[in-house]
Design a protein around this motif. Structure first.
Motif, PDB file in Angstrom:
ATOM      1  N   VAL A  33     -27.345-118.841  54.350  1.00 56.11           N
ATOM      2  CA  VAL A  33     -26.520-117.668  54.095  1.00 56.11           C
ATOM      3  C   VAL A  33     -27.096-116.486  54.853  1.00 56.11           C
ATOM      4  O   VAL A  33     -28.263-116.159  54.715  1.00 56.11           O
ATOM      5  CB  VAL A  33     -26.472-117.340  52.584  1.00 56.11           C
ATOM      6  CG1 VAL A  33     -25.643-116.091  52.343  1.00 56.11           C
ATOM      7  CG2 VAL A  33     -25.918-118.506  51.811  1.00 56.11           C
ATOM      8  N   THR A  35     -27.008-112.927  54.727  1.00 56.64           N
ATOM      9  CA  THR A  35     -26.560-111.883  53.798  1.00 56.64           C
ATOM     10  C   THR A  35     -26.219-110.589  54.519  1.00 56.64           C
ATOM     11  O   THR A  35     -25.411-109.812  54.053  1.00 56.64           O
ATOM     12  CB  THR A  35     -27.637-111.605  52.726  1.00 56.64           C
ATOM     13  OG1 THR A  35     -28.861-111.303  53.390  1.00 56.64           O
ATOM     14  CG2 THR A  35     -27.811-112.799  51.827  1.00 56.64           C
ATOM     15  N   ASN A  38     -22.721-111.474  55.890  1.00 54.00           N
ATOM     16  CA  ASN A  38     -21.868-112.153  54.923  1.00 54.00           C
ATOM     17  C   ASN A  38     -21.347-113.485  55.472  1.00 54.00           C
ATOM     18  O   ASN A  38     -20.201-113.846  55.269  1.00 54.00           O
ATOM     19  CB  ASN A  38     -20.705-111.249  54.512  1.00 54.00           C
ATOM     20  CG  ASN A  38     -20.227-111.558  53.121  1.00 54.00           C
ATOM     21  OD1 ASN A  38     -20.988-112.061  52.309  1.00 54.00           O
ATOM     22  ND2 ASN A  38     -18.977-111.275  52.842  1.00 54.00           N
ATOM     23  N   ILE A  40     -21.966-117.749  56.219  1.00 56.42           N
ATOM     24  CA  ILE A  40     -22.623-118.970  55.771  1.00 56.42           C
ATOM     25  C   ILE A  40     -22.491-119.997  56.890  1.00 56.42           C
ATOM     26  O   ILE A  40     -21.386-120.272  57.354  1.00 56.42           O
ATOM     27  CB  ILE A  40     -21.985-119.506  54.472  1.00 56.42           C
ATOM     28  CG1 ILE A  40     -22.132-118.466  53.358  1.00 56.42           C
ATOM     29  CG2 ILE A  40     -22.606-120.828  54.070  1.00 56.42           C
ATOM     30  CD1 ILE A  40     -21.419-118.818  52.084  1.00 56.42           C
ATOM     31  N   ASP A  54     -23.796-123.983  47.772  1.00 56.03           N
ATOM     32  CA  ASP A  54     -23.680-122.690  47.098  1.00 56.03           C
ATOM     33  C   ASP A  54     -22.788-121.768  47.930  1.00 56.03           C
ATOM     34  O   ASP A  54     -22.807-121.805  49.132  1.00 56.03           O
ATOM     35  CB  ASP A  54     -25.081-122.089  46.949  1.00 56.03           C
ATOM     36  CG  ASP A  54     -25.108-120.957  45.944  1.00 56.03           C
ATOM     37  OD1 ASP A  54     -24.207-120.898  45.086  1.00 56.03           O
ATOM     38  OD2 ASP A  54     -26.040-120.139  46.018  1.00 56.03           O
ATOM     39  N   LYS A  55     -22.010-120.952  47.285  1.00 55.80           N
ATOM     40  CA  LYS A  55     -21.122-119.970  47.921  1.00 55.80           C
ATOM     41  C   LYS A  55     -19.923-120.599  48.620  1.00 55.80           C
ATOM     42  O   LYS A  55     -19.371-120.037  49.547  1.00 55.80           O
ATOM     43  CB  LYS A  55     -21.887-119.104  48.938  1.00 55.80           C
ATOM     44  CG  LYS A  55     -23.122-118.444  48.433  1.00 55.80           C
ATOM     45  CD  LYS A  55     -22.792-117.285  47.547  1.00 55.80           C
ATOM     46  CE  LYS A  55     -24.094-116.555  47.175  1.00 55.80           C
ATOM     47  NZ  LYS A  55     -23.924-115.631  46.118  1.00 55.80           N
ATOM     48  N   ASP A  58     -15.467-119.058  48.782  1.00 57.76           N
ATOM     49  CA  ASP A  58     -15.584-117.638  48.471  1.00 57.76           C
ATOM     50  C   ASP A  58     -14.779-116.871  49.526  1.00 57.76           C
ATOM     51  O   ASP A  58     -15.113-116.896  50.708  1.00 57.76           O
ATOM     52  CB  ASP A  58     -17.061-117.223  48.502  1.00 57.76           C
ATOM     53  CG  ASP A  58     -17.278-115.794  48.061  1.00 57.76           C
ATOM     54  OD1 ASP A  58     -16.334-114.978  48.154  1.00 57.76           O
ATOM     55  OD2 ASP A  58     -18.401-115.474  47.629  1.00 57.76           O
ATOM     56  N   LYS A  61     -16.497-114.499  52.117  1.00 57.33           N
ATOM     57  CA  LYS A  61     -17.485-115.021  53.061  1.00 57.33           C
ATOM     58  C   LYS A  61     -16.818-115.522  54.341  1.00 57.33           C
ATOM     59  O   LYS A  61     -15.655-115.899  54.349  1.00 57.33           O
ATOM     60  CB  LYS A  61     -18.277-116.189  52.458  1.00 57.33           C
ATOM     61  CG  LYS A  61     -18.978-115.872  51.150  1.00 57.33           C
ATOM     62  CD  LYS A  61     -20.157-114.994  51.385  1.00 57.33           C
ATOM     63  CE  LYS A  61     -20.887-114.772  50.056  1.00 57.33           C
ATOM     64  NZ  LYS A  61     -21.682-113.586  50.055  1.00 57.33           N
TER      65      LYS A  61
END
Length: 193
Positions: A33, A35, A38, A40, A54-55, A58, A61
């Motif tokens: 990720v 951050t 934003n 992935i 995870d994530k 979304d 993202k």
């Protein structure tokens, strides 16, 4: 003067101490990720569609596939990951290499029978539905005033080469072929059976 030097020394130590703290984030599942942006990163579109990280799913993202560098977003309506970047190449489909223009008024203009806006480093996957059969190519060609010439009336596919004579290795393979250029011209190949 001593107070000023002492203040500068305290400021320098506090700045150095602040830079020494570094946090490293390692995701527990799936991609890395970013951050800051934003984003992935996932290995491929196939891995993105499989999920299990995870994530996932979304809408806020951006998912980047590392194998080809494409950006995807999750679309709630279709419940799929969709491309989130603009096309960067044009693929022109011509009736054949000898019929690429037509006269309109006093001008001779470029006349592809179909134009696809696409991604430079991604194969189309399949011939566009609008020109994927001999009947469809003939129908669109007739609208432009194009007809097969000199008894070569059997359509075998498209090629970058204007006269590949239906040689299979020179026909465009829509599952694998792509060109890293702004415009790619593909010509209809007609044979006499």
């Amino acid at each position: 003067m001593k107070i000023r030097n002492l203040a500068l020394a305290v400021l320098a130590v506090s700045l150095l101490g602040g830079c020494a703290k570094e946090e490293v984030y390692t995701p527990t599942k799936g991609g890395i990720v970013d951050t800051l942006h934003n984003e992935i990163h996932v290995p491929s579109l196939e891995d993105l569609q499989k999920g299990g990280f995870d994530k996932e799913k979304d809408v806020s993202k951006i998912y980047i596939t590392d194998d080809d560098g494409f950006k995807y977003i999750y679309d709630v309506e279709t419940e799929q990951y969709v491309l989130a970047q603009e096309t960067d190449t044009t693929i022109n489909f011509y009736f054949d290499a000898n019929q690429t223009t037509r006269i309109v008024g006093d001008e001779q203009i470029d006349a592809p029978i179909y134009v696809a806006e696409w991604f430079m480093i991604k194969p189309l996957g399949a011939c566009p539905e609008e020109v994927n059969t001999e009947a469809k190519v003939l129908e669109i060609g007739r609208m432009f005033g194009f007809e097969p010439k000199q008894g070569f009336d059997h359509f075998v596919g498209f090629s970058m080469y204007s006269s590949c004579l239906g040689d299979e290795e020179h026909l465009w393979n829509f599952e694998k072929d792509f060109k890293q250029q702004a415009v790619t011209n593909l010509y209809g190949i007609w044979v006499d059976e």
